[in-house]
Design an enzyme around this catalytic site. Structure first.
Site, PDB file in Angstrom:
ATOM      1  N   ASP A  12      48.190  42.125  57.832  1.00 50.28           N
ATOM      2  CA  ASP A  12      46.796  42.584  57.725  1.00 50.28           C
ATOM      3  C   ASP A  12      46.430  43.167  56.352  1.00 50.28           C
ATOM      4  O   ASP A  12      45.767  44.211  56.272  1.00 50.28           O
ATOM      5  CB  ASP A  12      46.490  43.619  58.824  1.00 50.28           C
ATOM      6  CG  ASP A  12      46.590  43.024  60.226  1.00 50.28           C
ATOM      7  OD1 ASP A  12      46.983  41.862  60.357  1.00 50.28           O
ATOM      8  OD2 ASP A  12      46.281  43.743  61.191  1.00 50.28           O
TER       9      ASP A  12
ATOM     10  N   HIS B   6      38.506  39.464  64.308  1.00 51.64           N
ATOM     11  CA  HIS B   6      37.765  39.839  65.526  1.00 51.64           C
ATOM     12  C   HIS B   6      36.378  39.200  65.613  1.00 51.64           C
ATOM     13  O   HIS B   6      35.638  39.158  64.612  1.00 51.64           O
ATOM     14  CB  HIS B   6      37.540  41.354  65.557  1.00 51.64           C
ATOM     15  CG  HIS B   6      38.783  42.178  65.636  1.00 51.64           C
ATOM     16  ND1 HIS B   6      39.753  41.991  66.594  1.00 51.64           N
ATOM     17  CD2 HIS B   6      39.203  43.252  64.888  1.00 51.64           C
ATOM     18  CE1 HIS B   6      40.709  42.900  66.420  1.00 51.64           C
ATOM     19  NE2 HIS B   6      40.405  43.664  65.390  1.00 51.64           N
TER      20      HIS B   6
ATOM     21  N   LYS C  81      44.937  37.142  64.805  1.00 51.50           N
ATOM     22  CA  LYS C  81      45.086  37.895  66.056  1.00 51.50           C
ATOM     23  C   LYS C  81      43.850  38.733  66.302  1.00 51.50           C
ATOM     24  O   LYS C  81      43.069  38.976  65.372  1.00 51.50           O
ATOM     25  CB  LYS C  81      46.334  38.785  65.970  1.00 51.50           C
ATOM     26  CG  LYS C  81      46.233  39.811  64.842  1.00 51.50           C
ATOM     27  CD  LYS C  81      47.542  40.548  64.649  1.00 51.50           C
ATOM     28  CE  LYS C  81      47.428  41.582  63.554  1.00 51.50           C
ATOM     29  NZ  LYS C  81      46.502  42.677  63.852  1.00 51.50           N
TER      30      LYS C  81
ATOM     31  N   CYS D 295      49.425  48.116  63.073  1.00 54.26           N
ATOM     32  CA  CYS D 295      49.833  46.708  63.109  1.00 54.26           C
ATOM     33  C   CYS D 295      51.211  46.465  62.502  1.00 54.26           C
ATOM     34  O   CYS D 295      51.948  45.595  62.975  1.00 54.26           O
ATOM     35  CB  CYS D 295      48.743  45.850  62.493  1.00 54.26           C
ATOM     36  SG  CYS D 295      47.248  45.904  63.522  1.00 54.26           S
TER      37      CYS D 295
HETATM   38  C1  VGL Z   1      44.689  47.615  62.674  1.00 54.11           C
HETATM   39  C2  VGL Z   1      43.446  49.097  63.888  1.00 54.11           C
HETATM   40  C3  VGL Z   1      42.670  48.077  64.386  1.00 54.11           C
HETATM   41  C4  VGL Z   1      45.812  47.388  61.717  1.00 54.11           C
HETATM   42  C5  VGL Z   1      43.932  46.571  63.152  1.00 54.11           C
HETATM   43  O1  VGL Z   1      45.846  46.340  61.037  1.00 54.11           O
HETATM   44  O2  VGL Z   1      46.703  48.272  61.623  1.00 54.11           O
HETATM   45  N1  VGL Z   1      44.454  48.862  63.056  1.00 54.11           N
HETATM   46  N2  VGL Z   1      42.914  46.813  64.006  1.00 54.11           N
HETATM   47 ZN    ZN Z   2      41.579  45.271  64.536  1.00 65.77          ZN
END
Ligand code: VGL
Ligand code: ZN
Length: 201
Positions: free
Chosen positions: A8, A48, A106, A151
């Site tokens: 991410d 998302h 995801k 994540c």
């Molecule tokens: C994440 C919160 C919501 C992350 C992703 O990448 O850590 N945290 N969505």
């Molecule tokens: Zn997220």
């Protein structure tokens, strides 16, 4: 076979983004540099739809960071982030993705969140990452990216459970909170993973 999973590393998770991890941008040069140590580099991308139920905006009366029950699971309510195809969801500027062989998206199902790059939070749906790594003969997995206690942590914990020798690259990640980072490192050790600094690679 050693794989690096870059979790991410997206615009919304660095300063200026909607769910910014403090100093999250500091890891970009390091993540670029360490890629040469690996046989395989893959990335994950939080991705998302606008109606995603992890967004506080989809729960009238609730605030960002409230915790609710969502289909039987505890769910932190986040600001809108990583909307499919929008700038916030793109891999961060400055991240050298030339060696990234595959990207696993995801968080696409509006009814469930997905912190891990392997499975959704209910472990109902796989992203295919485990089979991909297995198919490439990977035995060791090194995890870096954002955010350390969400994540990155859950990706590492699933990797451990799936039987990969798992390393949590503690200097190639940043956390939303210091306490969260401390607890994440403890959980990695408790569950049989290893903490590693990039200079030890
Ligand atoms: C994440 C919160 C919501 C992350 C992703 O990448 O850590 N945290 N969505
Ligand atoms: Zn997220």
């Amino acid at each position: 076979m050693k794989a690096l999973i870059v979790v991410d590393l997206q615009n919304d998770f660095v300063p200026g983004g909607s769910l910014a991890v403090p100093r999250g941008d500091e890891i970009i040069p390091l993540v670029n540099k360490i890629q040469e140590k690996f046989d395989l580099v893959v990335a994950t991308q939080d991705w998302h739809p606008k109606n995603h139920l992890s967004f506080a905006s989809n729960h009238p009366g609730k605030q960002i960071f409230d915790v609710i029950m969502l289909n039987g699971l505890e769910q932190v309510l986040w600001p809108d982030h990583c909307l499919q195809g929008e700038k916030g969801a793109l891999l961060v500027k400055g991240f050298d993705d030339r060696r990234v062989e595959a990207i696993f998206r995801k968080g696409t199902d509006p009814s469930i969140d997905s912190y891990s790059g392997f499975f959704d939070n209910g472990r109902k749906k796989s992203t295919g990452l485990a089979d991909y790594l297995g198919g490439r003969g990977v035995r060791q997995v090194y995890v870096c990216g954002l955010a350390a206690e969400f994540c990155v942590l859950y990706t590492a914990l699933d990797a451990i459970e799936l039987g990969f020798e798992t390393y949590y690259l503690e200097d190639a990640t940043r956390s939303l909170s210091q306490e969260g980072f401390k607890q994440a490192r403890e959980q990695i050790l408790q569950r049989g993973g290893k903490l590693l600094r990039s200079e030890e690679l």
